[in-house]
Design a protein around this motif. Structure first.
Motif, mmCIF file in Angstrom:
data_model
loop_
_atom_site.group_PDB
_atom_site.id
_atom_site.type_symbol
_atom_site.label_atom_id
_atom_site.label_comp_id
_atom_site.label_asym_id
_atom_site.label_seq_id
_atom_site.Cartn_x
_atom_site.Cartn_y
_atom_site.Cartn_z
ATOM 1 N N PRO A 40 0.838 -1.199 0.000
ATOM 2 C CA PRO A 40 0.000 0.000 0.000
ATOM 3 C C PRO A 40 0.874 1.251 0.000
ATOM 4 O O PRO A 40 1.963 1.248 0.561
ATOM 5 C CB PRO A 40 -0.787 -0.089 1.304
ATOM 6 N N THR A 41 0.405 2.294 -0.626
ATOM 7 C CA THR A 41 1.152 3.542 -0.647
ATOM 8 C C THR A 41 0.909 4.281 0.659
ATOM 9 O O THR A 41 -0.222 4.605 0.993
ATOM 10 C CB THR A 41 0.695 4.421 -1.827
ATOM 11 N N LYS A 42 1.949 4.498 1.420
ATOM 12 C CA LYS A 42 1.871 5.248 2.666
ATOM 13 C C LYS A 42 2.951 6.315 2.652
ATOM 14 O O LYS A 42 4.070 6.086 2.193
ATOM 15 C CB LYS A 42 2.107 4.340 3.886
ATOM 16 N N THR A 43 2.601 7.494 3.158
ATOM 17 C CA THR A 43 3.570 8.566 3.328
ATOM 18 C C THR A 43 3.507 9.022 4.780
ATOM 19 O O THR A 43 2.572 8.675 5.509
ATOM 20 C CB THR A 43 3.271 9.759 2.402
ATOM 21 N N GLN A 50 5.041 9.731 15.162
ATOM 22 C CA GLN A 50 6.193 8.964 14.711
ATOM 23 C C GLN A 50 6.029 7.500 15.117
ATOM 24 O O GLN A 50 6.402 6.593 14.376
ATOM 25 C CB GLN A 50 7.497 9.545 15.288
ATOM 26 N N ALA A 51 5.438 7.263 16.284
ATOM 27 C CA ALA A 51 5.246 5.889 16.762
ATOM 28 C C ALA A 51 4.344 5.089 15.818
ATOM 29 O O ALA A 51 4.607 3.914 15.557
ATOM 30 C CB ALA A 51 4.670 5.900 18.172
ATOM 31 N N GLN A 52 3.304 5.721 15.313
ATOM 32 C CA GLN A 52 2.419 5.044 14.352
ATOM 33 C C GLN A 52 3.186 4.703 13.078
ATOM 34 O O GLN A 52 3.081 3.594 12.551
ATOM 35 C CB GLN A 52 1.230 5.922 13.993
ATOM 36 N N ALA A 53 3.927 5.666 12.580
ATOM 37 C CA ALA A 53 4.706 5.447 11.354
ATOM 38 C C ALA A 53 5.758 4.369 11.579
ATOM 39 O O ALA A 53 5.973 3.510 10.724
ATOM 40 C CB ALA A 53 5.362 6.751 10.911
ATOM 41 N N GLN A 54 6.396 4.393 12.743
ATOM 42 C CA GLN A 54 7.433 3.406 13.055
ATOM 43 C C GLN A 54 6.841 2.000 13.119
ATOM 44 O O GLN A 54 7.435 1.056 12.608
ATOM 45 C CB GLN A 54 8.112 3.743 14.384
ATOM 46 N N SER A 55 5.672 1.874 13.709
ATOM 47 C CA SER A 55 5.022 0.573 13.807
ATOM 48 C C SER A 55 4.711 0.018 12.419
ATOM 49 O O SER A 55 4.943 -1.165 12.150
ATOM 50 C CB SER A 55 3.737 0.708 14.625
ATOM 51 N N THR A 56 4.214 0.875 11.553
ATOM 52 C CA THR A 56 3.925 0.451 10.181
ATOM 53 C C THR A 56 5.208 0.085 9.459
ATOM 54 O O THR A 56 5.289 -0.960 8.801
ATOM 55 C CB THR A 56 3.178 1.566 9.417
ATOM 56 N N TYR A 57 6.224 0.917 9.586
ATOM 57 C CA TYR A 57 7.521 0.652 8.950
ATOM 58 C C TYR A 57 8.094 -0.677 9.437
ATOM 59 O O TYR A 57 8.549 -1.499 8.649
ATOM 60 C CB TYR A 57 8.478 1.806 9.247
ATOM 61 N N ASP A 58 8.046 -0.902 10.745
ATOM 62 C CA ASP A 58 8.602 -2.131 11.319
ATOM 63 C C ASP A 58 7.840 -3.380 10.887
ATOM 64 O O ASP A 58 8.401 -4.469 10.850
ATOM 65 C CB ASP A 58 8.612 -2.061 12.848
ATOM 66 N N SER A 59 6.565 -3.216 10.529
ATOM 67 C CA SER A 59 5.763 -4.366 10.109
ATOM 68 C C SER A 59 6.225 -4.933 8.769
ATOM 69 O O SER A 59 6.027 -6.121 8.505
ATOM 70 C CB SER A 59 4.284 -4.000 10.042
ATOM 71 N N TYR A 64 7.549 -0.478 3.233
ATOM 72 C CA TYR A 64 7.378 0.905 3.673
ATOM 73 C C TYR A 64 8.699 1.661 3.776
ATOM 74 O O TYR A 64 8.839 2.583 4.566
ATOM 75 C CB TYR A 64 6.649 0.925 5.023
ATOM 76 N N LYS A 65 9.666 1.281 2.953
ATOM 77 C CA LYS A 65 10.984 1.922 3.026
ATOM 78 C C LYS A 65 10.930 3.423 2.759
ATOM 79 O O LYS A 65 11.795 4.160 3.218
ATOM 80 C CB LYS A 65 11.957 1.232 2.082
ATOM 81 N N ASN A 66 9.913 3.904 2.077
ATOM 82 C CA ASN A 66 9.811 5.341 1.805
ATOM 83 C C ASN A 66 9.521 6.145 3.077
ATOM 84 O O ASN A 66 9.693 7.357 3.089
ATOM 85 C CB ASN A 66 8.740 5.624 0.754
ATOM 86 N N LEU A 67 9.104 5.475 4.167
ATOM 87 C CA LEU A 67 8.867 6.185 5.427
ATOM 88 C C LEU A 67 10.179 6.517 6.140
ATOM 89 O O LEU A 67 10.203 7.337 7.051
ATOM 90 C CB LEU A 67 7.971 5.346 6.354
ATOM 91 N N ASP A 68 11.265 5.869 5.726
ATOM 92 C CA ASP A 68 12.592 6.113 6.302
ATOM 93 C C ASP A 68 13.486 6.706 5.215
ATOM 94 O O ASP A 68 14.276 6.012 4.594
ATOM 95 C CB ASP A 68 13.168 4.796 6.828
ATOM 96 N N GLY A 73 16.612 3.637 9.889
ATOM 97 C CA GLY A 73 15.740 2.759 10.656
ATOM 98 C C GLY A 73 14.656 3.471 11.419
ATOM 99 O O GLY A 73 13.831 2.842 12.075
ATOM 100 N N LYS A 74 14.620 4.790 11.356
ATOM 101 C CA LYS A 74 13.580 5.564 12.039
ATOM 102 C C LYS A 74 12.634 6.159 10.994
ATOM 103 O O LYS A 74 13.061 6.930 10.144
ATOM 104 C CB LYS A 74 14.194 6.676 12.892
ATOM 105 N N ALA A 75 11.375 5.815 11.117
ATOM 106 C CA ALA A 75 10.378 6.290 10.161
ATOM 107 C C ALA A 75 9.863 7.663 10.534
ATOM 108 O O ALA A 75 9.645 7.943 11.712
ATOM 109 C CB ALA A 75 9.209 5.295 10.116
ATOM 110 N N CYS A 76 9.706 8.501 9.562
ATOM 111 C CA CYS A 76 9.062 9.819 9.721
ATOM 112 C C CYS A 76 9.590 10.571 10.946
ATOM 113 O O CYS A 76 8.829 10.981 11.826
ATOM 114 C CB CYS A 76 7.543 9.665 9.790
ATOM 115 N N GLU A 77 10.885 10.760 10.971
ATOM 116 C CA GLU A 77 11.540 11.365 12.128
ATOM 117 C C GLU A 77 11.023 12.767 12.477
ATOM 118 O O GLU A 77 11.130 13.171 13.633
ATOM 119 C CB GLU A 77 13.055 11.415 11.889
ATOM 120 N N HIS A 78 10.464 13.463 11.528
ATOM 121 C CA HIS A 78 9.985 14.811 11.798
ATOM 122 C C HIS A 78 8.671 14.827 12.596
ATOM 123 O O HIS A 78 8.292 15.850 13.150
ATOM 124 C CB HIS A 78 9.798 15.597 10.496
#
Length: 80
Positions: A40-43, A50-59, A64-68, A73-78
């Motif tokens: 799925p396309t996620k941005t 960040q925790a939500q994005a990280q959970s999705t990235y870690d799954s 979901y490499k575009n989130l990092d 290894g940290k998704a959506c750091e901002h």
């Protein structure tokens, strides 16, 4: 003999149609059409934290490499 051949061809066509449909329908209307995958396309804009994005990235990190964006290894750091 001709009847068996028609049945065999009909069954083959039905199976082939089922395979085509199952491969082309990921079940997610947000699937990325240009990547050739069922991811799925996620941005980062899809997440409120960040925790939500990280959970999705870690799954599924490959999906979901575009989130990092910087690959650390940290998704959506901002996001907070």
């Amino acid at each position: 003999m001709k009847h068996k051949k028609i049945i065999t061809i009909s069954i083959s066509l039905l199976l082939l149609t089922g395979i085509i449909i199952s491969c082309s329908d990921s079940g997610d209307t947000n699937s990325s059409s240009n990547s050739g995958s069922n991811c799925p396309t996620k941005t980062c804009g899809d997440f409120t934290s960040q925790a939500q994005a990280q959970s999705t990235y870690d799954s599924n990190k490959s999906c979901y490499k575009n989130l990092d964006s910087d690959g650390d290894g940290k998704a959506c750091e901002h996001l907070k």
